[in-house]
Design a protein around this motif. Structure first.
Motif, PDB file in Angstrom:
ATOM      1  N   ALA A   1     -25.416  72.415  95.387  1.00  0.00           N
ATOM      2  CA  ALA A   1     -25.969  73.630  95.532  1.00  0.00           C
ATOM      3  C   ALA A   1     -26.137  74.350  97.034  1.00  0.00           C
ATOM      4  CB  ALA A   1     -27.478  73.543  94.867  1.00  0.00           C
ATOM      5  N   SER A   2     -25.497  73.677  97.968  1.00  0.00           N
ATOM      6  CA  SER A   2     -25.568  73.893  99.289  1.00  0.00           C
ATOM      7  C   SER A   2     -24.501  75.096  99.596  1.00  0.00           C
ATOM      8  CB  SER A   2     -25.011  72.737 100.030  1.00  0.00           C
ATOM      9  OG  SER A   2     -23.667  72.627 100.144  1.00  0.00           O
ATOM     10  N   ASN A   3     -24.740  75.476 100.649  1.00  0.00           N
ATOM     11  CA  ASN A   3     -23.907  76.678 101.070  1.00  0.00           C
ATOM     12  C   ASN A   3     -22.846  76.270 101.908  1.00  0.00           C
ATOM     13  OD1 ASN A   3     -25.488  78.713  99.922  1.00  0.00           O
ATOM     14  ND2 ASN A   3     -26.293  79.659 101.699  1.00  0.00           N
ATOM     15  N   THR A   4     -22.112  75.326 101.433  1.00  0.00           N
ATOM     16  CA  THR A   4     -20.890  74.702 102.260  1.00  0.00           C
ATOM     17  C   THR A   4     -19.745  74.703 101.249  1.00  0.00           C
ATOM     18  OG1 THR A   4     -22.357  73.619 103.897  1.00  0.00           O
ATOM     19  CG2 THR A   4     -20.225  72.945 103.528  1.00  0.00           C
ATOM     20  N   LEU A   5     -18.574  75.371 101.551  1.00  0.00           N
ATOM     21  CA  LEU A   5     -17.403  75.178 100.843  1.00  0.00           C
ATOM     22  C   LEU A   5     -16.360  74.390 101.375  1.00  0.00           C
ATOM     23  CD1 LEU A   5     -15.851  76.453  98.162  1.00  0.00           C
ATOM     24  CD2 LEU A   5     -15.190  78.120  99.964  1.00  0.00           C
ATOM     25  N   TYR A   6     -15.591  73.720 100.641  1.00  0.00           N
ATOM     26  CA  TYR A   6     -14.640  72.866 101.178  1.00  0.00           C
ATOM     27  C   TYR A   6     -13.367  73.020 100.952  1.00  0.00           C
ATOM     28  CZ  TYR A   6     -18.666  69.814 102.623  1.00  0.00           C
ATOM     29  OH  TYR A   6     -19.837  69.582 103.217  1.00  0.00           O
TER      30      TYR A   6
ATOM     31  N   VAL B   1     -25.509  88.023 107.683  1.00  0.00           N
ATOM     32  CA  VAL B   1     -24.642  87.352 106.594  1.00  0.00           C
ATOM     33  C   VAL B   1     -23.512  86.770 107.595  1.00  0.00           C
ATOM     34  CG1 VAL B   1     -22.997  87.775 104.840  1.00  0.00           C
ATOM     35  CG2 VAL B   1     -25.492  88.948 104.753  1.00  0.00           C
ATOM     36  N   GLN B   2     -23.209  85.704 107.323  1.00  0.00           N
ATOM     37  CA  GLN B   2     -22.091  85.036 108.262  1.00  0.00           C
ATOM     38  C   GLN B   2     -21.442  83.942 107.562  1.00  0.00           C
ATOM     39  OE1 GLN B   2     -23.345  83.276 112.076  1.00  0.00           O
ATOM     40  NE2 GLN B   2     -21.354  83.782 113.027  1.00  0.00           N
ATOM     41  N   LEU B   3     -20.013  83.893 107.839  1.00  0.00           N
ATOM     42  CA  LEU B   3     -19.349  82.645 107.107  1.00  0.00           C
ATOM     43  C   LEU B   3     -18.638  82.011 108.231  1.00  0.00           C
ATOM     44  CD1 LEU B   3     -17.742  84.200 103.838  1.00  0.00           C
ATOM     45  CD2 LEU B   3     -19.434  82.340 103.741  1.00  0.00           C
ATOM     46  N   VAL B   4     -18.620  80.676 108.571  1.00  0.00           N
ATOM     47  CA  VAL B   4     -17.985  80.057 109.602  1.00  0.00           C
ATOM     48  C   VAL B   4     -17.269  78.972 109.060  1.00  0.00           C
ATOM     49  CG1 VAL B   4     -18.430  78.771 111.639  1.00  0.00           C
ATOM     50  CG2 VAL B   4     -19.961  80.590 110.989  1.00  0.00           C
ATOM     51  N   GLU B   5     -16.037  79.161 109.371  1.00  0.00           N
ATOM     52  CA  GLU B   5     -14.842  77.952 108.999  1.00  0.00           C
ATOM     53  C   GLU B   5     -14.855  77.021 109.995  1.00  0.00           C
ATOM     54  OE1 GLU B   5     -13.317  82.109 107.361  1.00  0.00           O
ATOM     55  OE2 GLU B   5     -14.273  81.134 109.047  1.00  0.00           O
ATOM     56  N   SER B   6     -14.604  75.724 109.751  1.00  0.00           N
ATOM     57  CA  SER B   6     -14.116  74.752 110.738  1.00  0.00           C
ATOM     58  C   SER B   6     -13.411  73.613 109.984  1.00  0.00           C
ATOM     59  CB  SER B   6     -15.733  74.105 111.270  1.00  0.00           C
ATOM     60  OG  SER B   6     -16.196  73.287 110.075  1.00  0.00           O
ATOM     61  N   GLY B   7     -12.922  72.842 110.809  1.00  0.00           N
ATOM     62  CA  GLY B   7     -12.206  71.653 110.464  1.00  0.00           C
ATOM     63  C   GLY B   7     -10.373  71.869 110.431  1.00  0.00           C
ATOM     64  N   GLY B   8     -10.083  72.939 111.011  1.00  0.00           N
ATOM     65  CA  GLY B   8      -8.630  73.090 111.387  1.00  0.00           C
ATOM     66  C   GLY B   8      -8.135  72.421 112.617  1.00  0.00           C
ATOM     67  N   GLY B   9      -6.805  72.263 112.615  1.00  0.00           N
ATOM     68  CA  GLY B   9      -6.354  71.450 113.654  1.00  0.00           C
ATOM     69  C   GLY B   9      -4.724  71.320 113.525  1.00  0.00           C
ATOM     70  N   LEU B  10      -4.364  70.484 114.473  1.00  0.00           N
ATOM     71  CA  LEU B  10      -2.910  70.226 114.460  1.00  0.00           C
ATOM     72  C   LEU B  10      -2.791  68.846 113.576  1.00  0.00           C
ATOM     73  CD1 LEU B  10       0.196  70.452 115.254  1.00  0.00           C
ATOM     74  CD2 LEU B  10      -0.644  69.534 117.364  1.00  0.00           C
ATOM     75  N   VAL B  11      -1.817  68.891 112.524  1.00  0.00           N
ATOM     76  CA  VAL B  11      -1.504  67.555 111.603  1.00  0.00           C
ATOM     77  C   VAL B  11      -0.097  67.495 111.434  1.00  0.00           C
ATOM     78  CG1 VAL B  11      -1.874  68.779 109.667  1.00  0.00           C
ATOM     79  CG2 VAL B  11      -2.229  66.264 109.779  1.00  0.00           C
ATOM     80  N   GLN B  12       0.417  66.438 111.519  1.00  0.00           N
ATOM     81  CA  GLN B  12       2.006  66.245 111.235  1.00  0.00           C
ATOM     82  C   GLN B  12       2.096  66.329 109.473  1.00  0.00           C
ATOM     83  OE1 GLN B  12       2.912  62.164 112.346  1.00  0.00           O
ATOM     84  NE2 GLN B  12       3.044  62.996 114.414  1.00  0.00           N
TER      85      GLN B  12
END
Length: 123
Positions: A73-78, A1-12
């Motif tokens: 119905a995907s396993n992706t949360l935003y 079982v794994q949850l992987v987050e992505s999309g972070g970064g530096l923003v103004q």
């Protein structure tokens, strides 16, 4: 079982980011899907939750600026984050559980959680 987050970064300040959380080893069905953030030196803060039936809840601090969603119905949360402010700077985690939680002391109150993705809002 794994949850992987992505999309972070530096923003103004005033900018936008979209965070993603992908699950493997289980499905999102019948879980409450939650985003939690933790700023340096502070405890975890509940941000938003999406129920398995499509209801959404938001912390007052992000209401009107953030949108939680799931790709069909995907396993992706935003988490779409707009009009970002310096106080949004934190490590953002996705977490899932069988009950609705809008307060928490630790991530271990959820069934599963990821390692987090860093969001930094700074000019």
């Amino acid at each position: 079982v794994q949850l992987v987050e992505s999309g972070g970064g530096l923003v103004q300040p005033g900018g936008s980011l979209r965070l993603s959380c992908t699950a493997s080893g289980f499905t999102f069905d019948n879980y409450f899907l939650t985003w939690v953030r933790q700023a340096p030196g502070k405890g975890p803060e509940w941000v938003s939750t999406l129920s398995f039936s499509g209801y959404t809840w938001y912390a007052n601090s992000v209401k009107g600026r953030f949108t939680i969603s799931r790709q069909g119905a995907s396993n992706t949360l935003y988490l779409q984050m707009n009009s970002l402010k310096p106080e949004d700077t934190a490590l953002y985690y996705c977490a899932v559980g069988r009950t609705l939680r809008v307060t928490l002391s630790t991530l271990s109150e959820f069934d599963y959680w990821g390692q987090g993705t860093q969001v930094t809002v700074s000019s």
